[in-house]
Design a protein around this motif. Structure first.
Motif, mmCIF file in Angstrom:
data_model
loop_
_atom_site.group_PDB
_atom_site.id
_atom_site.type_symbol
_atom_site.label_atom_id
_atom_site.label_comp_id
_atom_site.label_asym_id
_atom_site.label_seq_id
_atom_site.Cartn_x
_atom_site.Cartn_y
_atom_site.Cartn_z
ATOM 1 N N ASN A 2 -12.000 -5.813 -3.673
ATOM 2 C CA ASN A 2 -11.965 -5.350 -5.060
ATOM 3 C C ASN A 2 -10.935 -4.245 -5.230
ATOM 4 O OD1 ASN A 2 -14.064 -7.083 -5.683
ATOM 5 N ND2 ASN A 2 -15.637 -5.513 -5.425
ATOM 6 N N GLU A 140 -9.592 -3.880 -11.902
ATOM 7 C CA GLU A 140 -10.435 -3.421 -12.993
ATOM 8 C C GLU A 140 -10.123 -1.940 -13.218
ATOM 9 O OE1 GLU A 140 -14.516 -5.250 -13.796
ATOM 10 O OE2 GLU A 140 -14.491 -4.935 -11.631
ATOM 11 N N ARG A 166 -9.198 -5.739 -18.898
ATOM 12 C CA ARG A 166 -9.313 -5.160 -17.560
ATOM 13 C C ARG A 166 -10.179 -3.895 -17.541
ATOM 14 N NH1 ARG A 166 -7.055 -7.619 -13.696
ATOM 15 N NH2 ARG A 166 -5.460 -9.196 -14.116
ATOM 16 N N ALA A 168 -13.192 -1.792 -17.290
ATOM 17 C CA ALA A 168 -14.587 -1.912 -16.871
ATOM 18 C C ALA A 168 -15.479 -0.996 -17.693
ATOM 19 C CB ALA A 168 -14.727 -1.583 -15.383
ATOM 20 N N GLY A 351 -18.418 -1.716 -8.941
ATOM 21 C CA GLY A 351 -18.486 -3.164 -9.032
ATOM 22 C C GLY A 351 -19.459 -3.783 -8.056
#
Length: 355
Positions: A2, A140, A166, A168, A351
């Motif tokens: 990520n 993100e 994008r 978050a 995330g």
């Protein structure tokens, strides 16, 4: 793997402390973490090179061994920007440099924290705003924002729209007690009604709001004239340019302040030493105060700093130290980590889990 990019609506919003603290939270969850700041903006000279302090701090606190040119592929200095304006920087080559640095940092990592440069729009002259970087690195984005008055929401909305899908969520930082309820009860529901998640509201923490007297002395290159503790925190600066009697009334209405004045203004020195909210005296012009002033300061435990520069230059430099947060260290990141635990959805920020 990520990728999380931490950007901000403005400069000096606590972005670095948040980015590194999130990295440490991820490490505590057993994830391997990399860090990079594609556009170095908080610049200093280091062994013949101009580097950003933030990647150096992150490398130390996250215990990574990545090369600085990978963590900071672009030195976003005024010289660089001028070169870009003159057409001597090629955006496609810069994007490739950022991508190569990212690939090196990301190798073998579960998560890469990417810190934005300055504010969300920084890098526009070479088509590398933070929104562009997020697209390039498939990241993100967490948007760090501050809130003082309702009009600040305009800036948050504009940045959120620039980041698009994008984003978050938004993380409010350094929210004063007087505004905290308003952010939670009014601003957050408003933003969420527009599809913009609010992932946390961090209160203003006095330990992170100012600079210690010791760090201020170091940043100013000042001589310490008193042998007293220097761990007091200064949040604001007052200029002693009035009469001693007027100064005393003025100084008594403030707190956590440093008084900046000429070394020859003993009336101002005396008034400042009578005010409980004055944490230190910063004397300018290289002129030492009378022995009586030094004696009183020692008795009251008030540090006196002596600078060779004039008052205006010293004041500008001191305010820039507080504004830019140049004394960030491990303690700053520890405090920020606790604030995130108590006032934010860390799982959502990283995330992991369902938040």
């Amino acid at each position: 793997m990520n990728t999380l990019l931490v950007t901000a609506t403005g400069e000096s919003t606590g972005k670095t402390a948040i980015a590194v603290a999130l990295g440490r939270h991820a490490q505590a969850r057993g994830r391997s973490v990399g860090y990079m700041k594609p556009k170095g903006t908080r610049l200093q000279s280091q062994v013949g090179k101009t580097l950003d302090r933030d990647p150096m701090l992150a490398r130390e606190l996250l215990d990574t061994d990545d090369e600085m040119h990978e963590m900071e592929p672009i030195v976003y200095s005024p010289t660089f920007v001028r070169s870009a304006l003159e057409g001597r920087e090629r955006p496609d080559e810069l994007r490739e440099r950022v991508r190569e640095g990212f690939d090196a940092v990301a190798e073998g990592r579960d998560l890469v924290i990417v810190e934005g440069g300055g504010r969300v729009t920084t890098g526009g002259v070479v088509d590398l705003t933070d929104a562009d970087v997020a697209e390039l690195l498939d990241a993100e984005v967490v948007l760090v924002a501050e809130y003082g008055t309702p009009t600040d929401v305009d800036e948050t909305l504009a940045a959120a729209r620039r980041l698009g899908d994008r984003l978050a969520g938004v993380l409010f930082n350094r929210v004063a007690d007087a505004a905290y309820d308003e952010v939670e009860s009014l601003v957050a529901p408003f933003l969420e009604g527009k599809g913009i998640p609010v992932l946390g509201v961090l209160p203003r923490e006095s330990e992170l709001a100012g600079v210690s007297v010791a760090d201020l002395a170091g940043e100013l290159g000042a001589e310490l004239l008193t042998d007293v503790p220097t761990d007091g925190v200064v949040e604001r600066f007052l200029v002693g340019a009035m009469s001693g009697e007027e100064a005393l009334r003025f100084f008594r209405r403030t707190k956590d302040a440093a008084v900046v004045t000429g070394g020859d203004r003993s009336d101002i020195h005396t008034a400042a030493l009578e005010a409980p909210g004055v944490k230190c005296l910063v004397l300018t012009g290289g002129r030492r105060p009378p022995a009586a002033v030094l004696g009183t300061a020692a008795e009251k435990g008030v540090p006196i700093l002596l600078c060779s520069a004039d008052t205006l230059t010293t004041l500008e430099r001191a305010e820039e130290v507080v504004r830019s947060g140049r004394t960030r260290d491990e303690r700053t990141v520890e405090v920020m980590g606790d604030l995130l635990t108590d006032h934010a959805d860390v799982d959502a920020l990283l995330g992991v889990g369902e938040g």
